[in-house]
Design a protein around this motif. Structure first.
Motif, PDB file in Angstrom:
ATOM      1  N   TYR B  26       0.849  -1.192   0.000  1.00  0.00           N
ATOM      2  CA  TYR B  26       0.000   0.000   0.000  1.00  0.00           C
ATOM      3  C   TYR B  26       0.886   1.245   0.000  1.00  0.00           C
ATOM      4  O   TYR B  26       2.074   1.177   0.322  1.00  0.00           O
ATOM      5  N   ALA B 199     -17.189   8.227   2.746  1.00  0.00           N
ATOM      6  CA  ALA B 199     -16.941   6.909   2.148  1.00  0.00           C
ATOM      7  C   ALA B 199     -16.115   6.014   3.071  1.00  0.00           C
ATOM      8  O   ALA B 199     -16.396   4.833   3.217  1.00  0.00           O
ATOM      9  N   ASN B 200     -15.086   6.594   3.667  1.00  0.00           N
ATOM     10  CA  ASN B 200     -14.267   5.862   4.630  1.00  0.00           C
ATOM     11  C   ASN B 200     -13.732   4.519   4.153  1.00  0.00           C
ATOM     12  O   ASN B 200     -13.948   3.489   4.818  1.00  0.00           O
ATOM     13  N   MET B 202     -11.004   1.827   4.281  1.00  0.00           N
ATOM     14  CA  MET B 202     -10.221   1.610   5.513  1.00  0.00           C
ATOM     15  C   MET B 202      -8.803   2.158   5.396  1.00  0.00           C
ATOM     16  O   MET B 202      -8.177   2.474   6.404  1.00  0.00           O
ATOM     17  N   GLU B 203      -8.296   2.255   4.187  1.00  0.00           N
ATOM     18  CA  GLU B 203      -6.967   2.867   4.017  1.00  0.00           C
ATOM     19  C   GLU B 203      -7.134   4.363   3.816  1.00  0.00           C
ATOM     20  O   GLU B 203      -7.756   4.798   2.840  1.00  0.00           O
ATOM     21  N   PRO B 204      -6.600   5.173   4.717  1.00  0.00           N
ATOM     22  CA  PRO B 204      -6.644   6.624   4.472  1.00  0.00           C
ATOM     23  C   PRO B 204      -5.788   6.989   3.260  1.00  0.00           C
ATOM     24  O   PRO B 204      -4.928   6.225   2.830  1.00  0.00           O
ATOM     25  N   VAL B 253      -4.346  -0.501  -3.218  1.00  0.00           N
ATOM     26  CA  VAL B 253      -5.158   0.586  -2.666  1.00  0.00           C
ATOM     27  C   VAL B 253      -6.259  -0.038  -1.815  1.00  0.00           C
ATOM     28  O   VAL B 253      -6.972  -0.939  -2.265  1.00  0.00           O
ATOM     29  N   GLY B 254      -6.336   0.451  -0.605  1.00  0.00           N
ATOM     30  CA  GLY B 254      -7.213  -0.170   0.378  1.00  0.00           C
ATOM     31  C   GLY B 254      -8.630   0.352   0.352  1.00  0.00           C
ATOM     32  O   GLY B 254      -9.114   0.961   1.302  1.00  0.00           O
ATOM     33  N   GLY B 255      -9.292   0.115  -0.757  1.00  0.00           N
ATOM     34  CA  GLY B 255     -10.692   0.536  -0.902  1.00  0.00           C
ATOM     35  C   GLY B 255     -10.786   1.949  -1.432  1.00  0.00           C
ATOM     36  O   GLY B 255      -9.896   2.784  -1.211  1.00  0.00           O
ATOM     37  N   PHE B 257     -14.366   3.292  -3.177  1.00  0.00           N
ATOM     38  CA  PHE B 257     -15.798   3.624  -3.096  1.00  0.00           C
ATOM     39  C   PHE B 257     -16.109   4.986  -3.686  1.00  0.00           C
ATOM     40  O   PHE B 257     -17.066   5.646  -3.299  1.00  0.00           O
ATOM     41  N   HIS B 506      -8.973  -2.222  -6.473  1.00  0.00           N
ATOM     42  CA  HIS B 506      -8.725  -1.888  -5.057  1.00  0.00           C
ATOM     43  C   HIS B 506      -9.752  -2.605  -4.198  1.00  0.00           C
ATOM     44  O   HIS B 506     -10.394  -2.008  -3.346  1.00  0.00           O
ATOM     45  N   GLY B 507      -9.890  -3.896  -4.493  1.00  0.00           N
ATOM     46  CA  GLY B 507     -10.819  -4.744  -3.757  1.00  0.00           C
ATOM     47  C   GLY B 507     -11.700  -5.567  -4.670  1.00  0.00           C
ATOM     48  O   GLY B 507     -12.333  -6.526  -4.236  1.00  0.00           O
ATOM     49  N   GLY B 680     -20.931  -6.239   0.075  1.00  0.00           N
ATOM     50  CA  GLY B 680     -20.309  -4.996   0.543  1.00  0.00           C
ATOM     51  C   GLY B 680     -21.196  -3.797   0.303  1.00  0.00           C
ATOM     52  O   GLY B 680     -21.280  -2.898   1.146  1.00  0.00           O
TER      53      GLY B 680
END
Lengths: 161, 786
Positions: B26, B199-200, B202-204, B253-255, B257, B506-507, B680
């Protein structure tokens, strides 16, 4: 700077840290164990869960100095000795228990702690235990399913993959 | 019998192994030798005029490399908006400047004022405390309706008011719409709020900028869903850099959305500062910082009116929406309440007259842009809530009312600019009725009531426009970009394949699903195909991942490129087999001459392509093809959802007892991944309906700025979901017949949840027509006891 020493994934390590250095920061920045993730700053998300002396701990909520002398386990030390995925990791892959992967290390570490204290948790017990681990991708369905499967329970009647 | 490989197989995700062992890469895992760290000093005032900024003390602090303010970016471009909306009078939207660091005014809590680059993050943070700011506090403009009034405080002094645009779609003749409503046998009206969300992922967000003075090359590592888009916007509109000297890398990339689509000031800053400081510069967002700097989602206030004739046919629909854009225009913000929202107001129904009105407002809040579904959840929520209310008012079954008004003939031209190519809304409803055991609901309700609980059933139908988008059409509508995608299929000499794609995973599992397609087309093992994505130096110019477009658009480009590869490989095979090209067949990785037992293996042909000794002279050596794919239309996934809730009448607590989704995604490449995408989406939709709310006070202070205050759904807030996608009407205009599945759950679930809660309350004798989301225990209790 103060010297801190601990065992991480079975290996003795030490480093000089400031008093304010968090265990998560020590693992990531000093030891380059970047599998432990930091997803928040209020000890809510659980992406940083590691094991400290066998207990699941949010490493963003513990100073590195507090772990002096401790036995620390991280996601990097979870696979079997031959490098293959352990039972929990394999269940996460088999049941699509992860998508972006960012919360995954914390989920796996929490799941391991749960199954240690409760080897055959019910669905409700799994969900309750994961209260401190946020996932934004999976809607938790396949995480709960994977953990129940890892405990040896038949999950085939649970809808969908 | 499920397939065990190729298209239609639930192949296990290969990317999982690195994520499960802590070996992901990441952006925050990337550290560049010699890097400095930047901390942004952000406004804690929602609206104010900057009188002075004194950075001298900060500059003298230990470890400080340089302190930047808005002055350092005078003459540098601002953050661009990628979509020009034209208002209903034909005028372009009002488009205020959006500087990298605040110039003259601060306009939301979190607006960056200064950037401190230092040897360590701690030193940068310490130095920020030494910056002396003098900001004159101005009234915060928070209420959208008040912001639209003449005389309202101006957020942007150079604009004529706070209205970005006043937009309309559908029937333009107000008198005609009035007449439809005047002649209606029944009119149902509903005022509702689509709550503001964060959206949040989990990865900022993270950005690392690097500059090599020797060559003049820049590299930006960033948490992005579309690295080429970031490079283009940053180079062409912000920093004025030549694209070929800039590499943008979005690794794991951690999500996303949606919130990682946009080009953010921090990305441009780190790139700019890397040269200005002659050091790599890294920024890692904290979660608290993310809440006040990531683009937010939703935030619409709407009135919707549905007109029905005496036979309960929908004859007219009118909506009036205020859409919050925040303080500045984020990259695609202007398109969300308009072309991604108004166009969906027909939903699944053959309503002949529709008028959509949207006022898009500037307020002193964080910019608002696309979040999972982006406009479509807002449209679906209004429509499906008003349809359910109409059923209740008319005393008819909500499923029967929907079925009666379903579009059943395709293609179907809606009154709001779309042409649905295919669908079967009764088909998904049939699947839902079985999967959710709706016949057994009465018994389940009786059981809940015996336990002192109210049980409700909420139904929702949705349609979405995915696979964005035909470039010529979106260009006419104001898009400042093309929305095709691209793929390069590089066959290696030994037969393995690297596919470079413009889509970003990214997921979504592209690294697994995309090879299933290519391997299936050639008849080789999936493990021989690898996907390369996320690095502008490696991939062709593709537009990235959003709007459930990856497989429908980039996957189509990949199919086209693979077809070109196969066509060329057949020429080589024909030469090797001394046969006519027209007689060559490819099956299971073998080229054979039709009607003979002569064949040559895939690997022999690929080797020949790169060692062209015995080779057709008219054919170029090598085996690598690129294709761009621009879709002919949107794709139209649709479905029917059912939510069952229990409400505790003592406390107002809502629990989700069952959630079933029946979706039509057309053809499906990996059912396991598709199910996961729906899960999800439903999880996020339940979050919006029951828990999540981004709240500001009247002074513009952000009240929900951490996971302590912003209620994310947790594992014990949601049930197991039932997901059915066996009703399939393949897309008619892309080669795979796929529609996209990424956003359906988030679009389809919030109305189902709220409809279920209202059904529960009404079953208990409480005539409650509406509760705004999030349907919290206090709101439910108040509605029951009002």
């Amino acid at each position: 700077m103060t010297q801190v020493s601990m065992t991480v994934n079975g290996k003795s390590v030490s480093g000089d840290v400031e008093g304010r250095t968090l265990l998560s920061g020590f693992l990531r920045e000093h030891l380059s164990l970047t599998g432990t993730h930091v997803g928040c700053d209020t000890a809510q998300c659980g992406a940083c869960v590691v094991h400290v002396n066998g207990e699941a701990v949010k490493s963003c909520n513990m100073l590195a100095l507090e772990a002096d002398g401790a036995d620390v386990g991280t996601i990097e030390g979870q696979a079997n000795a031959d490098g293959s995925l352990n039972v929990i990791q394999q269940a996460f892959q088999d049941h699509h228990g992860l998508q972006c992967g960012f919360c995954t290390p914390g989920m796996v570490m929490s799941a391991a702690a749960l199954l240690k204290e409760n080897p055959r948790p019910t669905e409700a017990e799994v969900r309750k235990y994961l209260e401190g681990n946020l996932c934004r991708c999976t809607g938790y369905h396949n995480i709960v399913k994977a953990i129940m499967a890892a405990s040896g329970q038949d999950v085939s009647s649970i809808a969908a993959e | 019998m499920p397939k065990d490989s190729g298209i239609g197989a639930s192949s296990k995700r290969r990317e999982d192994v690195r994520f499960l062992t802590g070996a992901g890469n990441y952006t925050d895992d990337i550290n560049v030798h010699g890097q400095a760290y930047v901390h942004f000093l952000r406004s804690d005032i929602a609206h104010g005029r900057i009188k002075s900024i004194d950075t001298s003390a900060a500059e003298a602090m230990p470890g400080v490399v340089k302190v930047f303010t808005g002055k350092d970016f005078e003459g540098v471009g601002g953050m661009p908006c990628g979509w020009e909306v034209t208002d209903k009078h034909g005028a372009p939207m009002q488009e205020p400047p959006h500087p990298i660091l605040a110039q003259g005014k601060v306009r939301h809590v979190g607006d960056p004022i200064a950037a401190i680059v230092a040897d360590s993050l701690e030193q940068a943070r310490d130095a920020a405390e030494a910056i002396d700011l003098d900001i004159e506090v101005l009234p915060a403009v928070m209420n959208m309706k008040a912001a639209a009034l003449d005389g309202a405080t101006l957020i942007h002094d150079d604009l004529k008011n706070n209205i970005c645009y006043d937009w309309q779609l559908g029937e333009t003749d107000d008198a005609k719409v009035d007449e439809v409503f005047a002649n209606a046998a029944h009119v149902t009206t509903l005022d509702l709020v689509n709550n503001r969300l964060v959206a949040n992922p989990m990865e900022p967000r993270v950005a690392v900028g690097e500059y090599k003075p020797g060559t003049g090359d820049y590299t930006l590592f960033t948490t992005s869903q579309n690295p080429h888009v970031i490079r283009l916007l940053m180079c062409a509109f912000v920093l004025g850099l030549p694209e070929h000297k800039v590499r943008v890398v979005a690794p794991d990339v951690g999500g996303g959305f949606g919130t990682k689509i946009f080009h953010y000031a921090e990305e441009a800053f780190c790139t700019f500062a890397a040269k200005a400081c002659n050091r790599p510069v890294k920024w890692t967002s904290s979660r608290s910082e993310a809440f006040m700097s990531d683009a937010h989602g939703r935030d619409h206030v709407s009135k919707i009116e549905l007109a029905l004739d005496a036979d309960n046919n929908f004859i007219g629909l009118r909506t009036n929406t205020y859409a919050n854009l925040g303080a500045y225009l984020s990259t695609f913000s202007s398109s969300v309440p308009t072309w991604l929202h108004g166009t969906l107001m027909a939903g699944n129904y053959k309503t002949p007259v529709i008028q959509v009105n949207v006022k898009a407002m500037f307020t002193n809040t964080v910019p608002v842009d696309a979040y999972r579904g982006a406009g479509r959840p807002e449209a679906t929520y209004q429509l499906e809530r008003v349809v359910d209310k109409a059923a209740r008012e008319l005393g008819v079954d909500p499923i029967a009312l929907r079925r009666q008004n379903f579009i059943t003939q395709f293609p179907y031209d809606t009154p709001v600019a779309l042409t649905y190519d295919t669908g079967d809304y009764n088909g998904t409803m049939d699947k839902l009725e079985v999967a959710a055991d709706l016949a057994g609901f009465a018994a389940r309700r009786a059981k809940s009531e015996a336990n002192g609980k109210l049980r409700g059933l909420g139904i929702n139908c949705y349609i979405e426009a995915c696979g964005i988008a035909p470039s010529n059409i979106v260009g006419m509508l104001g898009a400042r970009a093309g929305l095709y995608d691209a793929a390069t299929v590089r066959v290696n000499a030994t037969g393995s394949i690297s596919v470079m794609v413009g889509a970003h995973s990214h997921g979504q599992g592209h690294e697994t699903a995309f090879p299933q397609v290519v391997a299936d087309m050639i008849g080789i093992d999936e493990s021989m195909v690898e996907i390369v994505h996320g690095d502008t130096s490696k991939i062709p110019f593709g537009m990235g991942t959003y709007g459930s477009r990856s497989l429908a658009v980039c996957g189509s480009a990949m199919v086209k490129a693979t077809e070109k590869v196969i066509e060329k490989a057949k020429k080589i095979a024909a030469h090797l087999l001394e046969a006519s090209e027209a007689d060559i067949e490819l099956k299971d990785g073998e080229f054979s001459v039709a009607g003979t037992d002569k064949s040559v293996a895939w690997g022999d042909v690929t080797l020949t392509a790169y060692v062209p000794h015995n080779y057709p002279l008219e054919v170029e050596p090598g085996l690598e093809e690129t294709a761009f794919y621009d879709p002919a239309n949107f794709t139209y996934p649709a479905g029917a959802y059912a939510c069952e809730v229990e409400v505790d009448p003592e406390t107002g607590q809502v629990t989700i007892e069952a959630f079933n989704a029946a979706d039509d995604f057309g053809n499906i490449v990996n059912p396991m991944i598709v199910d996961g995408q729906v899960h999800g989406g439903i999880g996020q939709g339940i979050g919006q309906a029951l828990l999540e709310n981004c709240a500001y006070d009247e002074n513009g202070q952000l009240l929900s700025a951490s996971f302590m205050d912003y209620a994310m759904p947790r594992a014990d807030d949601v049930p197991f979901y039932g997901v059915d996608h066996s009703s399939q009407t393949p897309c008619t205009h892309n080669p795979l017949g796929v529609k996209g599945c990424g956003e359906a759950g988030a679009i389809g679930s919030p109305p189902a949840v709220v409809n279920a809660v209202l059904d529960a309350l009404n079953s208990g004798g409480k005539a409650v027509d509406h509760i705004d989301m999030p349907v919290s225990p206090s709101r439910v209790w108040a509605a029951m006891n009002s």
